[in-house]
Scaffold this active site. Structure first.
Site, mmCIF file in Angstrom:
data_model
loop_
_atom_site.group_PDB
_atom_site.id
_atom_site.type_symbol
_atom_site.label_atom_id
_atom_site.label_comp_id
_atom_site.label_asym_id
_atom_site.label_seq_id
_atom_site.Cartn_x
_atom_site.Cartn_y
_atom_site.Cartn_z
ATOM 1 N N LYS A 1 30.339 -57.334 -21.552
ATOM 2 C CA LYS A 1 29.653 -56.409 -22.447
ATOM 3 C C LYS A 1 28.163 -56.469 -22.168
ATOM 4 O O LYS A 1 27.614 -57.577 -22.088
ATOM 5 C CB LYS A 1 29.850 -56.796 -23.924
ATOM 6 C CG LYS A 1 31.267 -56.860 -24.392
ATOM 7 C CD LYS A 1 31.341 -57.260 -25.866
ATOM 8 C CE LYS A 1 30.965 -58.694 -26.161
ATOM 9 N NZ LYS A 1 31.839 -59.731 -25.614
ATOM 10 N N ASN B 1 39.736 -50.785 -22.783
ATOM 11 C CA ASN B 1 38.643 -50.001 -23.368
ATOM 12 C C ASN B 1 39.159 -48.961 -24.363
ATOM 13 O O ASN B 1 38.551 -48.719 -25.404
ATOM 14 C CB ASN B 1 37.812 -49.334 -22.269
ATOM 15 C CG ASN B 1 36.721 -50.271 -21.768
ATOM 16 O OD1 ASN B 1 36.625 -51.414 -22.227
ATOM 17 N ND2 ASN B 1 35.895 -49.812 -20.855
ATOM 18 N N CYS C 1 30.498 -46.884 -20.816
ATOM 19 C CA CYS C 1 31.908 -47.228 -20.558
ATOM 20 C C CYS C 1 32.904 -46.492 -21.459
ATOM 21 O O CYS C 1 33.677 -45.676 -20.962
ATOM 22 C CB CYS C 1 32.107 -48.730 -20.667
ATOM 23 S SG CYS C 1 31.291 -49.602 -19.326
HETATM 24 P P1 NAD Z 1 24.985 -48.945 -12.701
HETATM 25 O O1 NAD Z 1 24.791 -47.475 -12.653
HETATM 26 O O2 NAD Z 1 24.118 -49.777 -13.563
HETATM 27 O O3 NAD Z 1 24.926 -49.555 -11.231
HETATM 28 C C1 NAD Z 1 25.555 -48.981 -10.123
HETATM 29 C C2 NAD Z 1 24.681 -49.286 -8.907
HETATM 30 O O4 NAD Z 1 25.375 -48.909 -7.712
HETATM 31 C C3 NAD Z 1 23.374 -48.507 -8.875
HETATM 32 O O5 NAD Z 1 22.283 -49.420 -8.801
HETATM 33 C C4 NAD Z 1 23.461 -47.650 -7.609
HETATM 34 O O6 NAD Z 1 22.217 -47.469 -6.974
HETATM 35 C C5 NAD Z 1 24.418 -48.466 -6.776
HETATM 36 N N1 NAD Z 1 25.103 -47.724 -5.694
HETATM 37 C C6 NAD Z 1 25.695 -46.519 -5.726
HETATM 38 N N2 NAD Z 1 26.227 -46.220 -4.523
HETATM 39 C C7 NAD Z 1 25.975 -47.262 -3.708
HETATM 40 C C8 NAD Z 1 26.257 -47.554 -2.349
HETATM 41 N N3 NAD Z 1 26.941 -46.711 -1.574
HETATM 42 N N4 NAD Z 1 25.831 -48.723 -1.841
HETATM 43 C C9 NAD Z 1 25.132 -49.598 -2.607
HETATM 44 N N5 NAD Z 1 24.833 -49.384 -3.905
HETATM 45 C C10 NAD Z 1 25.249 -48.227 -4.453
HETATM 46 O O7 NAD Z 1 26.521 -49.139 -13.112
HETATM 47 P P2 NAD Z 1 27.172 -50.307 -14.008
HETATM 48 O O8 NAD Z 1 26.903 -50.039 -15.431
HETATM 49 O O9 NAD Z 1 26.843 -51.612 -13.397
HETATM 50 O O10 NAD Z 1 28.725 -49.995 -13.754
HETATM 51 C C11 NAD Z 1 29.333 -50.183 -12.498
HETATM 52 C C12 NAD Z 1 30.845 -50.050 -12.670
HETATM 53 O O11 NAD Z 1 31.326 -51.091 -13.529
HETATM 54 C C13 NAD Z 1 31.291 -48.753 -13.319
HETATM 55 O O12 NAD Z 1 32.525 -48.363 -12.767
HETATM 56 C C14 NAD Z 1 31.473 -49.124 -14.776
HETATM 57 O O13 NAD Z 1 32.404 -48.302 -15.436
HETATM 58 C C15 NAD Z 1 32.000 -50.533 -14.656
HETATM 59 N N6 NAD Z 1 31.726 -51.395 -15.803
HETATM 60 C C16 NAD Z 1 30.521 -51.331 -16.441
HETATM 61 C C17 NAD Z 1 30.259 -52.161 -17.514
HETATM 62 C C18 NAD Z 1 28.939 -52.069 -18.248
HETATM 63 O O14 NAD Z 1 28.853 -52.644 -19.337
HETATM 64 N N7 NAD Z 1 27.927 -51.432 -17.710
HETATM 65 C C19 NAD Z 1 31.225 -53.090 -17.937
HETATM 66 C C20 NAD Z 1 32.434 -53.163 -17.237
HETATM 67 C C21 NAD Z 1 32.681 -52.297 -16.189
#
Ligand code: NAD
Length: 439
Positions: free
Chosen positions: A157, A214, A266
């Site tokens: 989270k 979720n 999410c």
């Molecule tokens: P985010 O947007 O904060 O980070 C994603 C990162 O990936 C960005 O910095 C972007 O520049 C980078 N990126 C995109 N394409 C790329 C590539 N080809 N090579 C290298 N880097 C690249 O996203 P997040 O919140 O960390 O979420 C990531 C995943 O995890 C999502 O699928 C989300 O649903 C899942 N998730 C998120 C959370 C949360 O609380 N944020 C919790 C569990 C799961």
């Protein structure tokens, strides 16, 4: 053992820093060069409690490094975690373009065995697409190199991400080969030794587990919001009802708070994506569909209370909004209920003053000159006709109401998270509204 984490956002950076803390050698990769530059200079691209200390400590000790090009380090690692974004596409389905781009990049450049682990939240059926994307690139290169794909959805989270990653209720891993299973067992060994279970399953089930979790949590929130509405109509008090049902062990106390609706990066997108996945299989998710509908309605509740207080005439009224992020302890404003409240207020002709402890820059980028940006809760309340709490940051909990009353022009307080004492607010002369209680 050296691993790569692709995507250095909320999930990727926390995953990388925590694995490094457990003694692994980790390279965090992000195509956003500014993020990588910042990280190399010890500056965090996100707000997350504890992340700065953990990242900088592990970087200084040589276990954590950063690069903007996966190709530079691909030969050095055998396991690559993909933690890139999976934003909602136009039809609500998860957009897999970043996930598949990472897979193609691995396929285009790998010289030996690789295990590509998807940590991003992806719909059931994504792993075969990832495998196909890698294989296609290998075929183009005329190479026959072994590789595996795996699914390791993340349950952390925001706001408690490090604690959640370091002490997970469980680690879910979907694999389809013994080699992949052994690699994942080795990586998570320190967690298992600390008493946290790892659950192995097939990949489709791992992918589905994340969405089911979720959707279940979102269901609890929408359920409680619906009960809260009925409490208001009938004279019951949602806080008493919450305590009454939460003490039943079969129900438990988490995710039972009525409020201004769920938001964030999410729940809204994952609920939508699950509904879309079901549609693709000719199936209608009736419960999950209702969860989404109830939440969309709930996001307007703070506005409706304000409208009620001002008898449907908000034109020219000044409204102070406390808290803008989708929940406390994060700078994430993606799909935040505050954005819905602000938009509705602006459409109704109100003047909006806003304050959030960490996301002012993000909000200013989004809203520009449409609202007034304030320095603290008191500054926000200056000359306001009403104050509305949307996100329950700790610093909003102990408010000097006497001072607020002096600063305000009016006396309306809408408590979108039920954190204030109705009796105290009333005795200070406020016209107090909350969720799920008769005013
Ligand atoms: P985010 O947007 O904060 O980070 C994603 C990162 O990936 C960005 O910095 C972007 O520049 C980078 N990126 C995109 N394409 C790329 C590539 N080809 N090579 C290298 N880097 C690249 O996203 P997040 O919140 O960390 O979420 C990531 C995943 O995890 C999502 O699928 C989300 O649903 C899942 N998730 C998120 C959370 C949360 O609380 N944020 C919790 C569990 C799961």
């Amino acid at each position: 053992m050296k691993i790569a984490i692709v995507g250095t956002g909320y999930v990727g950076l926390v995953t990388g820093a925590c694995f490094a803390e457990m003694g692994l050698n980790v390279v965090c990769v992000d195509i956003d060069k500014r993020k990588i530059e910042k990280l190399k200079n010890g500056v965090m691209p996100i707000f997350e409690p504890g992340i700065e200390v953990l990242v900088n400590k592990n970087a200084e000790e040589g276990r954590l490094s950063f690069t903007s090009d996966l190709v530079d380090i691909l030969d050095d690692v055998s396991v690559i975690f993909s933690a890139v974004g999976t934003p909602p596409g136009e039809d609500g389905s998860a957009d897999l373009k970043y996930v598949l781009e990472v897979a193609r990049s691995v396929g285009r450049n790998m010289k030996g065995y690789k295990l590509l682990v998807t940590k991003s939240t992806v719909p059931v059926g994504t792993a075969p697409k990832v495998r196909e994307a890698i294989q296609k690139e290998l075929n183009i290169r005329g190479l026959d190199i072994q590789f595996d794909v795996a699914s390791n959805p993340e349950f952390l989270k925001e706001g408690a991400a490090i604690k959640d990653f370091m002490g997970p209720d469980r680690v879910v891993v979907g694999v389809e080969s013994e080699r992949a299973k052994q690699l994942m067992e080795r990586l998570y060994k320190p967690f298992v030794l600390n008493g946290f279970p790892i659950i192995f399953m097939d990949i489709a089930s791992a992918e589905m587990t994340k969405y089911a979790a979720n959707a279940m949590l979102a269901t609890r929130i929408s359920f409680m919001n619906e009960i809260a509405a009925l409490c208001e109509a009938t004279g019951a008090n949602i806080d008493s009802v919450r305590k009454g049902i939460g003490s039943d062990k079969r129900i438990g106390t988490s995710f039972l708070y009525a409020g201004a609706g769920y938001g964030g990066s999410c729940f809204p997108k994952d609920v939508k994506a699950l509904i879309t996945t079901a549609k693709e299989f000719g199936f209608e998710m009736k419960i999950v569909g209702a969860v989404e509908k109830v939440n969309e309605h709930q996001k307007g509740i703070v506005f409706r209370k304000l409208n009620e207080a001002f008898k449907n005439d908000l034109k020219g009224k000044t409204i102070a909004i406390w808290g803008l992020t989708f929940k406390p302890d994060t700078d994430d404003i993606r799909d935040a209920p505050s954005l819905v409240v602000i938009e509705k207020l602006l459409n109704a002709g109100a003047n909006v003053r806003v304050f959030d402890p960490v996301s002012m820059e993000e909000i200013e980028q989004k809203l520009g000159k449409k609202v007034m940006y304030c320095k603290n809760p008191y500054d926000t309340a200056q000359d306001a006709d009403a104050v509305a709490l949307v996100t329950e940051w700790k610093q909003f909990r102990l408010i000097n109401w006497v001072k607020i009353k002096q600063l305000m022009n009016g006396n309306v307080v809408v408590d979108g998270r039920n954190i204030y004492d109705p009796a105290e607010l009333k005795s200070e002369g406020f016209n107090y509204y909350s969720i799920g209680k008769k005013h």
